[in-house]
Scaffold this motif. Structure first.
Motif, short mmCIF file in Angstrom:
data_model
loop_
_atom_site.label_atom_id
_atom_site.label_comp_id
_atom_site.label_asym_id
_atom_site.label_seq_id
_atom_site.Cartn_x
_atom_site.Cartn_y
_atom_site.Cartn_z
N ARG A 48 0.83 -1.21 0.00
CA ARG A 48 0.00 0.00 0.00
C ARG A 48 0.86 1.26 0.00
O ARG A 48 0.51 2.26 -0.62
N GLN A 49 2.00 1.20 0.69
CA GLN A 49 2.93 2.33 0.63
C GLN A 49 3.49 2.50 -0.78
O GLN A 49 3.60 3.63 -1.28
N VAL A 50 3.82 1.40 -1.42
CA VAL A 50 4.35 1.44 -2.78
C VAL A 50 3.32 2.06 -3.73
O VAL A 50 3.64 2.93 -4.54
N GLU A 51 2.07 1.60 -3.61
CA GLU A 51 1.02 2.11 -4.46
C GLU A 51 0.83 3.62 -4.25
O GLU A 51 0.66 4.38 -5.22
N ALA A 52 0.87 4.06 -2.99
CA ALA A 52 0.70 5.48 -2.70
C ALA A 52 1.83 6.31 -3.30
O ALA A 52 1.59 7.38 -3.87
N LEU A 100 2.14 8.92 4.12
CA LEU A 100 2.52 9.38 5.45
C LEU A 100 1.66 8.73 6.52
O LEU A 100 2.16 8.38 7.61
N ARG A 101 0.38 8.54 6.25
CA ARG A 101 -0.48 7.85 7.21
C ARG A 101 0.02 6.44 7.48
O ARG A 101 0.05 5.97 8.63
N LEU A 102 0.45 5.75 6.42
CA LEU A 102 0.95 4.38 6.58
C LEU A 102 2.28 4.35 7.32
O LEU A 102 2.56 3.41 8.08
N VAL A 103 3.13 5.36 7.11
CA VAL A 103 4.38 5.45 7.88
C VAL A 103 4.07 5.57 9.36
O VAL A 103 4.67 4.89 10.21
N ASN A 104 3.11 6.44 9.70
CA ASN A 104 2.73 6.59 11.11
C ASN A 104 2.14 5.31 11.67
O ASN A 104 2.41 4.94 12.82
N GLU A 134 5.67 15.79 18.92
CA GLU A 134 5.37 17.14 19.37
C GLU A 134 5.76 18.19 18.32
O GLU A 134 4.98 19.11 18.01
N LEU A 135 6.94 18.06 17.74
CA LEU A 135 7.44 19.10 16.82
C LEU A 135 6.72 19.07 15.48
O LEU A 135 6.54 20.11 14.85
N LEU A 136 6.30 17.89 15.03
CA LEU A 136 5.59 17.81 13.76
C LEU A 136 4.13 18.26 13.89
O LEU A 136 3.51 18.66 12.90
N ALA A 137 3.59 18.16 15.08
CA ALA A 137 2.25 18.68 15.37
C ALA A 137 1.20 18.20 14.37
O ALA A 137 0.40 18.97 13.85
N GLY A 138 1.23 16.90 14.08
CA GLY A 138 0.21 16.33 13.21
C GLY A 138 0.54 16.38 11.74
O GLY A 138 -0.23 15.86 10.91
N ARG A 139 1.66 16.98 11.36
CA ARG A 139 2.07 17.00 9.96
C ARG A 139 3.19 15.98 9.75
O ARG A 139 3.84 15.52 10.69
N GLY A 140 3.43 15.59 8.50
CA GLY A 140 4.51 14.65 8.21
C GLY A 140 4.26 13.29 8.82
O GLY A 140 3.12 12.86 9.02
N ALA A 141 5.35 12.61 9.15
CA ALA A 141 5.24 11.27 9.74
C ALA A 141 6.55 10.94 10.44
O ALA A 141 7.60 11.53 10.17
N PHE A 142 6.50 9.94 11.34
CA PHE A 142 7.72 9.53 12.05
C PHE A 142 7.56 8.08 12.51
O PHE A 142 6.45 7.58 12.68
#
Length: 426
Positions: free
Chosen positions: A317-321, A331-335, A368-376
Protein backbone atom coordinates in the motif's frame (compact mmCIF):
# COMPACT_ATOMS: atom_id res chain seq x y z
CA UNK A 1 44.87 4.06 -13.75
CA UNK A 2 47.70 4.89 -11.38
CA UNK A 3 47.58 7.55 -8.68
CA UNK A 4 48.70 10.43 -10.93
CA UNK A 5 46.19 9.50 -13.63
CA UNK A 6 43.37 9.33 -11.10
CA UNK A 7 44.20 12.75 -9.67
CA UNK A 8 43.92 14.20 -13.16
CA UNK A 9 40.71 12.30 -13.84
CA UNK A 10 38.99 13.65 -10.74
CA UNK A 11 39.03 17.10 -12.33
CA UNK A 12 37.47 16.06 -15.63
CA UNK A 13 33.90 16.78 -16.69
CA UNK A 14 33.28 13.05 -17.17
CA UNK A 15 34.12 12.30 -13.52
CA UNK A 16 31.92 15.18 -12.38
CA UNK A 17 29.03 13.55 -14.25
CA UNK A 18 29.68 10.28 -12.43
CA UNK A 19 29.65 12.09 -9.09
CA UNK A 20 26.37 13.77 -10.01
CA UNK A 21 24.86 10.31 -10.55
CA UNK A 22 25.96 9.20 -7.09
CA UNK A 23 25.28 12.44 -5.22
CA UNK A 24 22.59 14.43 -7.04
CA UNK A 25 23.20 18.12 -6.37
CA UNK A 26 26.16 17.36 -4.08
CA UNK A 27 28.96 16.45 -6.50
CA UNK A 28 31.21 19.39 -5.59
CA UNK A 29 31.11 18.72 -1.87
CA UNK A 30 31.94 15.03 -2.40
CA UNK A 31 34.88 15.56 -4.78
CA UNK A 32 37.30 16.39 -1.90
CA UNK A 33 36.45 13.01 -0.35
CA UNK A 34 37.89 11.23 -3.39
CA UNK A 35 40.96 13.47 -3.36
CA UNK A 36 41.44 12.58 0.30
CA UNK A 37 40.88 8.88 -0.44
CA UNK A 38 43.72 8.88 -2.97
CA UNK A 39 45.98 10.76 -0.55
CA UNK A 40 45.19 8.18 2.14
CA UNK A 41 45.98 5.38 -0.31
CA UNK A 42 49.31 7.02 -1.16
CA UNK A 43 50.21 7.40 2.54
CA UNK A 44 49.19 3.85 3.40
CA UNK A 45 50.58 1.99 0.38
CA UNK A 46 53.24 4.23 -1.22
CA UNK A 47 54.67 1.20 -3.03
CA UNK A 48 51.39 0.76 -4.93
CA UNK A 49 50.84 4.27 -6.30
CA UNK A 50 52.07 3.24 -9.76
CA UNK A 51 49.72 0.23 -9.84
CA UNK A 52 46.26 0.04 -11.41
CA UNK A 53 44.06 1.58 -8.72
CA UNK A 54 40.30 0.97 -8.69
CA UNK A 55 37.71 3.18 -6.94
CA UNK A 56 34.47 1.91 -5.44
CA UNK A 57 31.42 3.25 -3.59
CA UNK A 58 28.62 1.70 -1.52
CA UNK A 59 25.78 3.75 0.02
CA UNK A 60 24.06 3.59 3.35
CA UNK A 61 20.38 2.74 3.35
CA UNK A 62 17.17 3.88 4.93
CA UNK A 63 14.28 1.57 5.77
CA UNK A 64 11.00 3.23 4.79
CA UNK A 65 8.49 0.41 5.35
CA UNK A 66 8.52 -3.10 6.75
CA UNK A 67 10.18 -2.94 10.17
CA UNK A 68 11.74 -6.32 11.06
CA UNK A 69 9.84 -8.10 8.29
CA UNK A 70 12.75 -9.28 6.15
CA UNK A 71 13.95 -12.05 8.47
CA UNK A 72 10.43 -13.53 8.36
CA UNK A 73 10.51 -13.44 4.52
CA UNK A 74 8.07 -10.54 4.34
CA UNK A 75 8.11 -7.32 2.33
CA UNK A 76 10.07 -4.11 2.80
CA UNK A 77 10.34 -0.66 1.27
CA UNK A 78 13.82 0.81 1.41
CA UNK A 79 16.19 3.21 -0.32
CA UNK A 80 19.87 3.96 -0.68
CA UNK A 81 20.94 7.39 0.57
CA UNK A 82 23.55 9.94 -0.39
CA UNK A 83 25.94 9.03 2.42
CA UNK A 84 28.38 6.31 1.39
CA UNK A 85 31.64 4.48 1.92
CA UNK A 86 34.30 4.84 -0.74
CA UNK A 87 37.36 2.69 -1.31
CA UNK A 88 40.54 2.56 -3.38
CA UNK A 89 42.00 -0.89 -4.06
CA UNK A 90 44.76 -2.67 -5.98
CA UNK A 91 45.02 -6.43 -6.61
CA UNK A 92 48.07 -8.27 -5.24
CA UNK A 93 49.59 -11.74 -5.41
CA UNK A 94 50.60 -12.12 -1.77
CA UNK A 95 47.61 -14.22 -0.66
CA UNK A 96 46.43 -11.55 1.79
CA UNK A 97 43.67 -8.98 2.02
CA UNK A 98 44.75 -5.79 3.79
CA UNK A 99 42.27 -2.99 4.43
CA UNK A 100 42.67 0.27 6.28
CA UNK A 101 39.40 1.93 7.22
CA UNK A 102 40.16 5.50 8.17
CA UNK A 103 39.99 5.99 11.92
CA UNK A 104 40.39 2.28 12.69
CA UNK A 105 43.35 -0.13 12.93
CA UNK A 106 44.42 -1.80 9.69
CA UNK A 107 43.01 -5.28 9.15
CA UNK A 108 44.78 -8.14 7.34
CA UNK A 109 43.47 -11.64 6.68
CA UNK A 110 45.38 -14.61 5.26
CA UNK A 111 43.58 -16.29 2.37
CA UNK A 112 45.01 -19.68 3.26
CA UNK A 113 42.66 -19.95 6.25
CA UNK A 114 39.10 -18.80 5.62
CA UNK A 115 37.38 -20.66 8.46
CA UNK A 116 34.96 -18.96 10.85
CA UNK A 117 36.83 -17.69 13.89
CA UNK A 118 35.14 -17.17 17.24
CA UNK A 119 37.58 -14.42 18.20
CA UNK A 120 36.54 -12.43 15.11
CA UNK A 121 32.80 -12.33 15.87
CA UNK A 122 31.54 -8.72 15.70
CA UNK A 123 34.75 -7.51 14.04
CA UNK A 124 35.67 -5.98 10.68
CA UNK A 125 37.91 -8.97 9.98
CA UNK A 126 34.86 -11.27 10.14
CA UNK A 127 32.99 -9.24 7.52
CA UNK A 128 35.98 -9.20 5.16
CA UNK A 129 36.68 -12.91 5.62
CA UNK A 130 33.03 -13.82 5.12
CA UNK A 131 32.60 -11.83 1.89
CA UNK A 132 35.84 -13.14 0.41
CA UNK A 133 35.06 -16.74 1.41
CA UNK A 134 31.64 -16.61 -0.23
CA UNK A 135 33.17 -15.41 -3.50
CA UNK A 136 35.68 -18.28 -3.25
CA UNK A 137 32.75 -20.68 -2.89
CA UNK A 138 31.54 -19.31 -6.24
CA UNK A 139 34.85 -20.41 -7.83
CA UNK A 140 36.23 -16.87 -7.76
CA UNK A 141 40.03 -16.98 -7.71
CA UNK A 142 41.30 -14.29 -5.35
CA UNK A 143 45.05 -13.64 -5.10
CA UNK A 144 44.82 -10.79 -2.59
CA UNK A 145 44.31 -7.04 -2.53
CA UNK A 146 45.11 -3.92 -0.57
CA UNK A 147 42.56 -1.18 0.01
CA UNK A 148 41.77 1.96 1.97
CA UNK A 149 38.25 3.00 2.92
CA UNK A 150 36.72 6.26 4.12
CA UNK A 151 33.14 6.66 5.24
CA UNK A 152 30.40 9.26 5.45
CA UNK A 153 28.10 6.56 6.87
CA UNK A 154 28.53 7.27 10.56
CA UNK A 155 28.51 4.20 12.83
CA UNK A 156 25.31 4.11 14.85
CA UNK A 157 23.58 6.53 12.47
CA UNK A 158 20.97 3.88 11.65
CA UNK A 159 21.75 3.80 7.94
CA UNK A 160 23.70 0.56 8.17
CA UNK A 161 27.42 1.16 8.01
CA UNK A 162 27.98 -2.61 8.27
CA UNK A 163 25.92 -3.35 5.14
CA UNK A 164 27.64 -0.53 3.23
CA UNK A 165 31.03 -1.96 4.21
CA UNK A 166 30.04 -5.48 3.19
CA UNK A 167 28.68 -4.27 -0.16
CA UNK A 168 31.83 -2.19 -0.72
CA UNK A 169 34.07 -5.23 -0.16
CA UNK A 170 31.77 -7.29 -2.37
CA UNK A 171 32.11 -4.77 -5.19
CA UNK A 172 35.89 -4.69 -4.78
CA UNK A 173 36.15 -8.48 -5.08
CA UNK A 174 33.60 -8.54 -7.90
CA UNK A 175 35.48 -5.88 -9.84
CA UNK A 176 39.04 -7.06 -9.25
CA UNK A 177 38.62 -10.83 -9.49
CA UNK A 178 35.16 -11.86 -10.74
CA UNK A 179 34.80 -9.80 -13.89
CA UNK A 180 31.69 -8.08 -12.51
CA UNK A 181 29.68 -11.32 -12.87
CA UNK A 182 27.89 -10.97 -9.53
CA UNK A 183 24.76 -8.84 -9.90
CA UNK A 184 23.68 -6.42 -7.12
CA UNK A 185 21.26 -8.90 -5.51
CA UNK A 186 23.93 -11.61 -5.43
CA UNK A 187 26.39 -9.19 -3.83
CA UNK A 188 23.72 -8.46 -1.21
CA UNK A 189 23.29 -12.18 -0.51
CA UNK A 190 27.06 -12.61 -0.21
CA UNK A 191 27.14 -9.71 2.23
CA UNK A 192 24.34 -11.16 4.33
CA UNK A 193 26.19 -14.48 4.49
CA UNK A 194 29.25 -12.69 5.89
CA UNK A 195 27.16 -10.92 8.54
CA UNK A 196 25.20 -14.03 9.56
CA UNK A 197 27.90 -16.69 9.49
CA UNK A 198 31.16 -14.84 10.22
CA UNK A 199 30.13 -11.65 12.04
CA UNK A 200 27.52 -13.48 14.12
CA UNK A 201 24.53 -11.19 13.60
CA UNK A 202 21.26 -12.81 12.44
CA UNK A 203 20.31 -9.98 10.07
CA UNK A 204 17.83 -10.21 7.23
CA UNK A 205 18.64 -9.20 3.67
CA UNK A 206 17.08 -5.75 3.48
CA UNK A 207 20.09 -3.62 4.46
CA UNK A 208 22.46 -5.25 2.00
CA UNK A 209 19.94 -5.27 -0.86
CA UNK A 210 19.09 -1.59 -0.46
CA UNK A 211 22.79 -0.64 -0.42
CA UNK A 212 23.70 -2.90 -3.31
CA UNK A 213 20.75 -2.25 -5.66
CA UNK A 214 20.18 1.44 -4.93
CA UNK A 215 17.33 3.96 -5.37
CA UNK A 216 13.88 3.49 -3.79
CA UNK A 217 12.98 -0.16 -4.00
CA UNK A 218 10.52 -2.66 -2.64
CA UNK A 219 11.62 -6.20 -1.92
CA UNK A 220 9.55 -9.35 -1.45
CA UNK A 221 11.60 -11.90 0.49
CA UNK A 222 9.12 -14.79 0.22
CA UNK A 223 11.95 -16.71 -1.48
CA UNK A 224 15.11 -15.18 0.05
CA UNK A 225 17.32 -17.07 -2.40
CA UNK A 226 15.55 -15.23 -5.20
CA UNK A 227 14.04 -12.02 -3.75
CA UNK A 228 11.74 -10.02 -5.98
CA UNK A 229 13.22 -6.52 -6.23
CA UNK A 230 11.34 -3.65 -7.85
CA UNK A 231 12.87 -0.20 -8.25
CA UNK A 232 10.34 2.60 -7.98
CA UNK A 233 10.39 5.46 -10.46
CA UNK A 234 9.57 8.05 -7.82
CA UNK A 235 11.04 11.55 -7.47
CA UNK A 236 10.71 11.78 -3.72
CA UNK A 237 12.58 15.08 -3.48
CA UNK A 238 9.82 16.79 -5.48
CA UNK A 239 7.03 15.75 -3.10
CA UNK A 240 7.52 18.58 -0.60
CA UNK A 241 9.01 16.55 2.25
CA UNK A 242 12.53 16.01 3.56
CA UNK A 243 13.74 12.67 4.86
CA UNK A 244 15.37 13.14 8.27
CA UNK A 245 17.16 10.57 10.42
CA UNK A 246 17.37 11.48 14.11
CA UNK A 247 20.05 10.03 16.35
CA UNK A 248 18.68 9.23 19.80
CA UNK A 249 22.25 8.89 21.20
CA UNK A 250 21.77 5.45 22.71
CA UNK A 251 24.40 2.78 22.17
CA UNK A 252 23.75 -0.50 20.35
CA UNK A 253 26.27 -2.20 22.67
CA UNK A 254 24.89 -5.15 24.63
CA UNK A 255 21.65 -5.15 22.65
CA UNK A 256 22.32 -8.24 20.51
CA UNK A 257 20.02 -10.33 22.70
CA UNK A 258 17.21 -7.78 22.25
CA UNK A 259 17.51 -7.92 18.44
CA UNK A 260 17.88 -11.69 18.36
CA UNK A 261 14.77 -12.21 20.49
CA UNK A 262 12.52 -10.75 17.78
CA UNK A 263 13.14 -13.38 15.07
CA UNK A 264 13.50 -16.10 17.70
CA UNK A 265 10.06 -15.41 19.18
CA UNK A 266 8.38 -14.99 15.80
CA UNK A 267 9.94 -18.18 14.50
CA UNK A 268 8.79 -20.04 17.60
CA UNK A 269 5.26 -19.06 16.62
CA UNK A 270 5.94 -20.23 13.06
CA UNK A 271 7.32 -23.49 14.45
CA UNK A 272 3.99 -24.16 16.14
CA UNK A 273 2.62 -24.58 12.60
CA UNK A 274 5.67 -26.63 11.51
CA UNK A 275 6.97 -23.68 9.48
CA UNK A 276 10.32 -21.90 9.67
CA UNK A 277 9.17 -18.28 9.32
CA UNK A 278 5.92 -16.37 9.81
CA UNK A 279 5.43 -15.62 6.13
CA UNK A 280 4.81 -19.33 5.60
CA UNK A 281 1.91 -19.26 8.10
CA UNK A 282 -1.40 -17.83 6.81
CA UNK A 283 -2.63 -14.96 8.96
CA UNK A 284 -6.00 -16.66 9.36
CA UNK A 285 -4.37 -19.78 10.80
CA UNK A 286 -2.37 -17.62 13.22
CA UNK A 287 -5.51 -15.79 14.37
CA UNK A 288 -7.41 -19.00 15.02
CA UNK A 289 -4.70 -20.38 17.34
CA UNK A 290 -3.95 -17.28 19.41
CA UNK A 291 -5.09 -18.79 22.76
CA UNK A 292 -2.72 -21.73 22.31
CA UNK A 293 0.10 -19.51 21.05
CA UNK A 294 -0.17 -17.23 24.08
CA UNK A 295 0.03 -20.20 26.42
CA UNK A 296 2.98 -21.75 24.58
CA UNK A 297 5.13 -18.70 23.84
CA UNK A 298 3.80 -15.76 25.83
CA UNK A 299 2.02 -12.60 24.82
CA UNK A 300 5.04 -10.71 23.47
CA UNK A 301 5.71 -13.34 20.82
CA UNK A 302 2.07 -13.12 19.72
CA UNK A 303 2.12 -9.31 19.62
CA UNK A 304 5.32 -9.32 17.58
CA UNK A 305 3.65 -11.69 15.15
CA UNK A 306 0.71 -9.28 14.87
CA UNK A 307 3.21 -6.61 13.85
CA UNK A 308 4.78 -8.78 11.17
CA UNK A 309 1.49 -9.47 9.43
CA UNK A 310 0.39 -5.84 9.58
CA UNK A 311 3.67 -4.29 8.45
CA UNK A 312 4.37 -6.67 5.59
CA UNK A 313 0.80 -6.04 4.34
CA UNK A 314 1.36 -2.27 4.63
CA UNK A 315 4.33 -2.21 2.24
CA UNK A 316 2.39 -2.78 -1.02
CA UNK A 317 0.00 0.00 0.00
CA UNK A 318 2.93 2.33 0.63
CA UNK A 319 4.35 1.44 -2.78
CA UNK A 320 1.02 2.11 -4.46
CA UNK A 321 0.70 5.48 -2.70
CA UNK A 322 4.20 6.56 -3.78
CA UNK A 323 3.57 5.53 -7.38
CA UNK A 324 0.40 7.65 -7.38
CA UNK A 325 2.11 10.57 -5.67
CA UNK A 326 -0.41 10.23 -2.82
CA UNK A 327 1.70 11.55 0.04
CA UNK A 328 -1.20 11.79 2.50
CA UNK A 329 -1.80 8.04 2.31
CA UNK A 330 1.91 7.28 2.32
CA UNK A 331 2.52 9.38 5.45
CA UNK A 332 -0.48 7.85 7.21
CA UNK A 333 0.95 4.38 6.58
CA UNK A 334 4.38 5.45 7.88
CA UNK A 335 2.73 6.59 11.11
CA UNK A 336 0.79 3.33 11.32
CA UNK A 337 4.00 1.37 10.95
CA UNK A 338 5.63 3.40 13.71
CA UNK A 339 2.74 2.79 16.11
CA UNK A 340 2.81 -0.92 15.30
CA UNK A 341 6.53 -1.12 16.05
CA UNK A 342 6.05 0.57 19.42
CA UNK A 343 2.85 -1.22 20.49
CA UNK A 344 3.32 -4.71 19.07
CA UNK A 345 6.91 -5.28 17.97
CA UNK A 346 8.15 -3.52 21.13
CA UNK A 347 11.56 -2.50 19.78
CA UNK A 348 11.61 0.99 21.31
CA UNK A 349 12.62 0.39 24.95
CA UNK A 350 15.05 -2.39 25.97
CA UNK A 351 13.72 -4.76 28.61
CA UNK A 352 14.02 -3.32 32.09
CA UNK A 353 15.16 0.12 30.91
CA UNK A 354 13.37 2.64 33.11
CA UNK A 355 15.76 5.56 33.47
CA UNK A 356 17.12 5.53 29.92
CA UNK A 357 14.51 5.42 27.13
CA UNK A 358 16.28 7.50 24.50
CA UNK A 359 14.43 6.15 21.47
CA UNK A 360 11.07 6.83 23.10
CA UNK A 361 12.13 10.41 23.90
CA UNK A 362 13.22 11.00 20.29
CA UNK A 363 9.88 9.71 18.99
CA UNK A 364 7.94 11.82 21.48
CA UNK A 365 9.82 14.90 20.30
CA UNK A 366 9.01 14.06 16.67
CA UNK A 367 5.34 13.79 17.61
CA UNK A 368 5.37 17.14 19.37
CA UNK A 369 7.44 19.10 16.82
CA UNK A 370 5.59 17.81 13.76
CA UNK A 371 2.25 18.68 15.37
CA UNK A 372 0.21 16.33 13.21
CA UNK A 373 2.07 17.00 9.96
CA UNK A 374 4.51 14.65 8.21
CA UNK A 375 5.24 11.27 9.74
CA UNK A 376 7.72 9.53 12.05
CA UNK A 377 8.69 6.01 13.14
CA UNK A 378 11.48 3.90 14.59
CA UNK A 379 14.20 3.33 12.02
CA UNK A 380 15.80 -0.07 11.54
CA UNK A 381 16.53 -2.42 14.41
CA UNK A 382 15.26 -0.18 17.19
CA UNK A 383 16.01 -0.08 20.94
CA UNK A 384 18.81 2.40 20.16
CA UNK A 385 20.16 4.11 17.06
CA UNK A 386 17.80 6.35 15.14
CA UNK A 387 14.23 7.25 14.28
CA UNK A 388 12.99 8.55 10.93
CA UNK A 389 10.83 11.53 10.09
CA UNK A 390 9.26 12.89 6.93
CA UNK A 391 9.24 16.63 7.53
CA UNK A 392 7.35 19.18 5.40
CA UNK A 393 9.88 21.35 3.59
CA UNK A 394 8.44 24.52 5.13
CA UNK A 395 9.18 23.08 8.61
CA UNK A 396 12.60 21.57 8.00
CA UNK A 397 14.69 24.44 9.40
CA UNK A 398 12.65 24.86 12.57
CA UNK A 399 12.36 21.08 13.07
CA UNK A 400 16.09 20.41 12.80
CA UNK A 401 17.01 23.46 14.89
CA UNK A 402 14.71 22.51 17.74
CA UNK A 403 15.52 18.79 17.58
CA UNK A 404 19.26 19.51 17.69
CA UNK A 405 18.72 21.85 20.65
CA UNK A 406 16.58 19.36 22.56
CA UNK A 407 18.46 16.13 21.78
CA UNK A 408 21.95 17.47 21.15
CA UNK A 409 23.78 19.14 18.29
CA UNK A 410 24.23 16.82 15.31
CA UNK A 411 21.14 14.74 16.10
CA UNK A 412 19.46 15.40 12.73
CA UNK A 413 20.70 14.14 9.37
CA UNK A 414 18.78 15.41 6.35
CA UNK A 415 19.22 12.83 3.59
CA UNK A 416 18.49 12.47 -0.10
CA UNK A 417 17.72 9.30 -2.05
CA UNK A 418 20.68 8.04 -4.05
CA UNK A 419 19.72 6.59 -7.47
CA UNK A 420 22.73 4.24 -7.68
CA UNK A 421 23.75 1.34 -5.42
CA UNK A 422 27.19 -0.17 -4.85
CA UNK A 423 29.46 0.30 -7.82
CA UNK A 424 32.94 0.71 -9.26
CA UNK A 425 33.78 4.16 -10.59
CA UNK A 426 35.19 3.15 -13.96
Amino acid sequence: MNLIDWKKRLLTEDFQKKLNMLYPGKAKENLPRYEHLLDLFSETYPEDTAEDIHLFSAPGRTEIGGNHTDHEHGRVLAASVDLDMIGAAVPTNDGKVSILSEGYPACTIDLTDMSVRKEEVNTTAALIRGVVKRFMDLSCSISGFRAVVTSAVLPGSGISSSAAFEVLIGNIVNGLFYGGKADPVEIAQISQYAENVYFGKPSGLMDQTASSVGNILTIDFADPSNPIVEKLDVDFDSMGYSLVIINCWASHADLTDEYTAIPVEEQEVAGFFNKKVLNEVPKGAFMERIPELRKAFGDRAVLRSFHFYADTERVPRQVEALKKGDMNTFLRLVNESGRSSWMYLQNIVPCGANEHQEMAIALALCDELLAGRGAFRVHGGGFAGTCQAFVPDDMIDSFTERMNRLLGEGSCHVLSIRPTGGCELL
